[in-house]
Write an enzyme that holds these catalytic residues in place. Structure first.
Site, PDB file in Angstrom:
ATOM      1  N   ARG A 165       8.285  -5.499  -1.228  1.00 39.97           N
ATOM      2  CA  ARG A 165       7.402  -5.950  -0.143  1.00 39.97           C
ATOM      3  C   ARG A 165       6.590  -7.140  -0.630  1.00 39.97           C
ATOM      4  NH1 ARG A 165       3.389  -1.944   1.055  1.00 39.97           N
ATOM      5  NH2 ARG A 165       1.995  -3.415   0.044  1.00 39.97           N
ATOM      6  N   GLU A 225      -1.122  -1.904 -10.112  1.00 37.09           N
ATOM      7  CA  GLU A 225      -0.693  -1.741  -8.721  1.00 37.09           C
ATOM      8  C   GLU A 225      -1.503  -0.629  -8.084  1.00 37.09           C
ATOM      9  OE1 GLU A 225       1.421  -3.719  -7.302  1.00 37.09           O
ATOM     10  OE2 GLU A 225       1.847  -4.741  -9.176  1.00 37.09           O
ATOM     11  N   GLY A 226      -1.527  -0.645  -6.770  1.00 37.35           N
ATOM     12  CA  GLY A 226      -2.094   0.497  -6.055  1.00 37.35           C
ATOM     13  C   GLY A 226      -3.482   0.266  -5.495  1.00 37.35           C
ATOM     14  N   ASN A 263       5.600  -6.893  -4.456  1.00 41.70           N
ATOM     15  CA  ASN A 263       5.716  -5.528  -4.978  1.00 41.70           C
ATOM     16  C   ASN A 263       7.169  -5.159  -5.235  1.00 41.70           C
ATOM     17  OD1 ASN A 263       2.856  -4.447  -4.720  1.00 41.70           O
ATOM     18  ND2 ASN A 263       3.214  -5.262  -2.667  1.00 41.70           N
ATOM     19  N   LYS A 323       1.924  -9.022 -12.126  1.00 44.00           N
ATOM     20  CA  LYS A 323       1.183 -10.185 -11.608  1.00 44.00           C
ATOM     21  C   LYS A 323       1.290 -11.366 -12.563  1.00 44.00           C
ATOM     22  CE  LYS A 323      -1.294  -7.494  -8.352  1.00 44.00           C
ATOM     23  NZ  LYS A 323      -0.751  -6.134  -8.511  1.00 44.00           N
ATOM     24  N   GLU A 356       0.815 -11.015  -3.305  1.00 42.19           N
ATOM     25  CA  GLU A 356       1.570 -10.446  -4.433  1.00 42.19           C
ATOM     26  C   GLU A 356       2.959 -10.036  -3.952  1.00 42.19           C
ATOM     27  OE1 GLU A 356       0.908  -6.527  -5.788  1.00 42.19           O
ATOM     28  OE2 GLU A 356       0.279  -5.769  -3.851  1.00 42.19           O
ATOM     29  N   SER A 406       5.064   0.985  -0.060  1.00 37.74           N
ATOM     30  CA  SER A 406       4.953   2.081   0.910  1.00 37.74           C
ATOM     31  C   SER A 406       4.649   1.602   2.326  1.00 37.74           C
ATOM     32  CB  SER A 406       3.916   3.092   0.421  1.00 37.74           C
ATOM     33  OG  SER A 406       2.744   2.414   0.096  1.00 37.74           O
ATOM     34  N   LYS A 458      -7.158 -10.693 -11.733  1.00 34.68           N
ATOM     35  CA  LYS A 458      -6.311  -9.503 -11.561  1.00 34.68           C
ATOM     36  C   LYS A 458      -5.713  -9.009 -12.869  1.00 34.68           C
ATOM     37  CE  LYS A 458      -4.674 -10.722  -6.939  1.00 34.68           C
ATOM     38  NZ  LYS A 458      -3.489 -10.774  -6.049  1.00 34.68           N
ATOM     39  N   ARG A 492      -1.552  -4.716   7.577  1.00 37.05           N
ATOM     40  CA  ARG A 492      -2.687  -3.859   7.224  1.00 37.05           C
ATOM     41  C   ARG A 492      -3.963  -4.624   7.527  1.00 37.05           C
ATOM     42  NH1 ARG A 492      -1.465  -2.724   1.104  1.00 37.05           N
ATOM     43  NH2 ARG A 492      -0.718  -4.850   1.422  1.00 37.05           N
TER      44      ARG A 492
HETATM   45  P1  ADP Z   1      -2.399  -4.358  -5.646  1.00 35.52           P
HETATM   46  O1  ADP Z   1      -1.091  -4.478  -6.357  1.00 35.52           O
HETATM   47  O2  ADP Z   1      -3.346  -3.444  -6.326  1.00 35.52           O
HETATM   48  O3  ADP Z   1      -2.220  -4.074  -4.183  1.00 35.52           O
HETATM   49  P2  ADP Z   1      -3.190  -7.039  -4.789  1.00 35.52           P
HETATM   50  O4  ADP Z   1      -2.844  -8.266  -5.533  1.00 35.52           O
HETATM   51  O5  ADP Z   1      -2.443  -6.802  -3.531  1.00 35.52           O
HETATM   52  O6  ADP Z   1      -3.089  -5.797  -5.787  1.00 35.52           O
HETATM   53  O7  ADP Z   1      -4.726  -7.085  -4.465  1.00 35.52           O
HETATM   54  C1  ADP Z   1      -5.368  -6.069  -3.710  1.00 35.52           C
HETATM   55  C2  ADP Z   1      -6.070  -6.648  -2.495  1.00 35.52           C
HETATM   56  O8  ADP Z   1      -6.988  -7.660  -2.904  1.00 35.52           O
HETATM   57  C3  ADP Z   1      -5.164  -7.330  -1.482  1.00 35.52           C
HETATM   58  O9  ADP Z   1      -4.612  -6.400  -0.580  1.00 35.52           O
HETATM   59  C4  ADP Z   1      -6.105  -8.317  -0.814  1.00 35.52           C
HETATM   60  O10 ADP Z   1      -6.867  -7.669   0.189  1.00 35.52           O
HETATM   61  C5  ADP Z   1      -7.036  -8.698  -1.945  1.00 35.52           C
HETATM   62  N1  ADP Z   1      -6.563  -9.949  -2.588  1.00 35.52           N
HETATM   63  C6  ADP Z   1      -5.710 -10.047  -3.620  1.00 35.52           C
HETATM   64  N2  ADP Z   1      -5.468 -11.332  -3.945  1.00 35.52           N
HETATM   65  C7  ADP Z   1      -6.182 -12.078  -3.083  1.00 35.52           C
HETATM   66  C8  ADP Z   1      -6.365 -13.493  -2.909  1.00 35.52           C
HETATM   67  N3  ADP Z   1      -5.769 -14.374  -3.697  1.00 35.52           N
HETATM   68  N4  ADP Z   1      -7.182 -13.902  -1.911  1.00 35.52           N
HETATM   69  C9  ADP Z   1      -7.808 -13.005  -1.110  1.00 35.52           C
HETATM   70  N5  ADP Z   1      -7.685 -11.668  -1.230  1.00 35.52           N
HETATM   71  C10 ADP Z   1      -6.890 -11.198  -2.213  1.00 35.52           C
HETATM   72 MG    MG Z   2       0.886  -4.332  -5.548  1.00 31.25          MG
HETATM   73 MG    MG Z   3      -1.336  -5.269  -2.768  1.00 33.96          MG
END
Ligand code: ADP
Ligand code: MG
Ligand code: MG
Length: 513
Positions: free
Chosen positions: A130, A392-393, A154, A330, A152, A159, A388, A489
């Site tokens: 995803r 994950e999660g 996945n 990441k 990101e 899910s 970051k 979402r």
């Molecule tokens: P995870 O793998 O834990 O889901 P993410 O990279 O998706 O990690 O980050 C979690 C959340 O943080 C995302 O769903 C988003 O809401 C926010 N986020 C992550 N990166 C960004 C970004 N570059 N700009 C704005 N919001 C972000």
């Molecule tokens: Mg993720």
């Molecule tokens: Mg995410």
């Protein structure tokens, strides 16, 4: 897209009626979760359900950006298939500083190397991917200049395929039923079909068939006390009913003593608990599908690490293999944002340009020139960034003003440990990323179970596109490369994080404008 349609404000006179219809639809159609357990860590009830968090209305999303995200998916599937197959790249990018400063990545990497040294038994792996995006709408930008930027990619346990399909159905039902106010943008054709559930199940079926043993079964591995069971079960029902394939859904912790390898073939065997009346034969596993194993806390005891290693050494196809999981780090996303690195995997310049358009700024936090630039930016303008870890999660990132003190703490730990020559610094386990700036002033009603009214708040929506890839890890070639559906979402604009399972966001569906 007419300017007046974005952001789309839905004004509803009798919202309670819509809420009641929505709640019944959710409960009647499996848009549900197991209820919260009575105390944290306890098992949730297995005999009751509450509705999953959803948005009362679909959220307006620019049609051309939705289509662009879908069209990008095959290129992303291919890119990550090639990364998965590139041992030298993974050795350099994950096997370097990341595996040394991040214990979890280090353990995954160690298994990856052990299995490689032993000889890979199964060259195929399945990706149920995803790719997640936010709409970038910087202050003052015209709506036609909005762009999608990747949050990101996945590669493990992506899910909400089933529940997102159901939220789309919920919104279509509410529209058809006349529950929504009339609005020129709110039409049936503006609510795109979502094939996520069907497509992900078809991916599982294709991998099972590629394994080539009719009597074998698929194994879905879950977390203990999983509340999101009804996002998982529908995949099993699809497999059984449409494809005639059995799927066993079993918690990671229950596999400690029930798996073995056939001595000559390394086929993965599952030994069901024997009942007094019928001792049962072991079942051959064609495909192991993880809905766990992505977070350190999923490995409850050292036994889970042994289970992971055993599965990895087996002939079963994995969704994902450890190589594919590592490809989703990441750190890999950050490295791929460098043009030379991307060119290794994507020789076609036009394809590369399409992918690059969806990148936002990504920096390493090492001692390279770009790493030094990142440190300066993070300290001087932290408000523009998110930091970051390789996790994950949800719930793991460090935002804005919290970044400088976080970097200070990492440095203090390095100093305390005393770095040897050439030993990586703690910060090298992290990446720095520009914050994407989603459109402002968009409202939505977020509905969580037990809340009678839902809450109308300003929101931000994150689009995920599901991709299915059956990958030959010897060559990086794809036996299957598909775009199967989407997830929207939506979270309160005041919240930085976006996970549904961790309680930050609700499941939504796009209204294309
Ligand atoms: P995870 O793998 O834990 O889901 P993410 O990279 O998706 O990690 O980050 C979690 C959340 O943080 C995302 O769903 C988003 O809401 C926010 N986020 C992550 N990166 C960004 C970004 N570059 N700009 C704005 N919001 C972000
Ligand atoms: Mg993720
Ligand atoms: Mg995410």
């Amino acid at each position: 897209m007419a300017a007046a349609d974005w952001p789309l404000q839905l004004v509803q006179q009798d919202e309670q009626l819509v809420l009641d219809l929505a709640s019944d639809y959710a409960l009647g159609n499996g848009l549900v979760l197991r209820p919260l357990p009575s105390s944290p860590g306890a098992a949730p009830s297995l005999t009751s359900a509450i509705h999953a968090p959803y948005s009362l209305y679909p959220s307006a999303f620019p049609r051309h950006l939705f289509e662009q995200a879908r069209e990008l998916q095959p290129a992303y599937n291919e890119l990550y298939a090639r990364v998965t197959a590139d041992d030298r790249f993974l050795d350099r990018v994950v096997g370097g500083a990341v595996s040394k400063v991040d214990e979890f990545q280090g353990r995954l990497y160690e298994i990856y190397k052990q299995v490689q040294a032993e000889g890979i038994k199964q060259p195929l792996s399945l990706g149920l991917f995803r790719s997640d995006y936010l709409v970038h709408a910087p202050e003052g930008a015209d709506t036609k200049d909005y762009a999608i930027k990747q949050v990101e990619f996945n590669t493990i346990s992506s899910s909400f395929g089933a529940l997102s399909t159901r939220v789309g159905d919920l919104h279509r039902y509410l529209l058809a039923n006349g529950a929504y106010p009339t609005h020129p943008s709110l039409t049936r054709s503006a609510l795109p079909p979502n094939g996520a559930l069907e497509g992900l199940a078809a991916g599982l079926a294709a991998a099972h068939k590629a394994y080539g043993v009719d009597s074998a079964v698929v194994l879905m591995v879950t977390q203990d006390n999983e509340r999101n069971a009804f996002d998982q079960r529908p995949l099993e029902y699809e497999l059984v009913e449409k494809h005639g394939i059995r799927l066993l859904r079993i918690p990671f912790s229950q596999l400690r003593t029930s798996l073995s390898l056939a001595s000559s073939t390394s086929a993965l065997l599952y030994h069901p608990p024997a009942s007094a009346s019928s001792p049962s034969d072991p079942l051959e596993i064609s495909l192991v599908y993880y809905r766990t194993a992505y977070a350190p806390t999923d490995y409850y005891t050292p036994a889970e690490w042994s289970t992971r290693a055993l599965i990895e050494r087996s002939l079963a196809i994995k969704c994902p293999s450890i190589a594919m999981q590592l490809a989703g780090a990441k750190k890999v996303q950050q490295v791929l944002s460098s043009p030379d690195e991307l060119a290794r995997f994507v020789p076609d310049a036009a394809d590369r340009a399409r992918l690059e358009e969806s990148f936002t700024g990504l920096w390493p936090l090492d001692d390279s020139a770009r790493g030094r630039e990142a440190l300066r930016l993070a300290r001087e303008e932290p408000e523009r960034f998110v930091l970051k870890p390789q996790r994950e999660g949800g719930g793991n990132n460090v935002y804005r003003g919290d970044i400088p003190p976080f970097l200070d703490a990492l440095e203090a730990e390095d100093a305390k440990r005393g770095l040897e020559d050439g030993e990586p610094r703690g910060r090298e386990g992290y990446i720095l990323m520009s914050l994407i700036e989603p459109p402002k002033g968009v409202e939505q009603v977020l509905v969580k179970a037990g809340e009678a009214t839902g809450s109308r708040v300003e929101v931000v929506s994150e689009l995920g596109v599901y991709g299915v890839a059956l990958v030959d890890e010897r060559t990086g070639e794809l036996r299957l490369n598909e775009t199967v559906g989407h997830l929207l979402r939506t979270k309160a604009a005041t919240s930085d994080e976006g996970g549904v399972a961790v309680g930050y966001s609700v499941i939504d569906s796009p209204l294309l404008v």
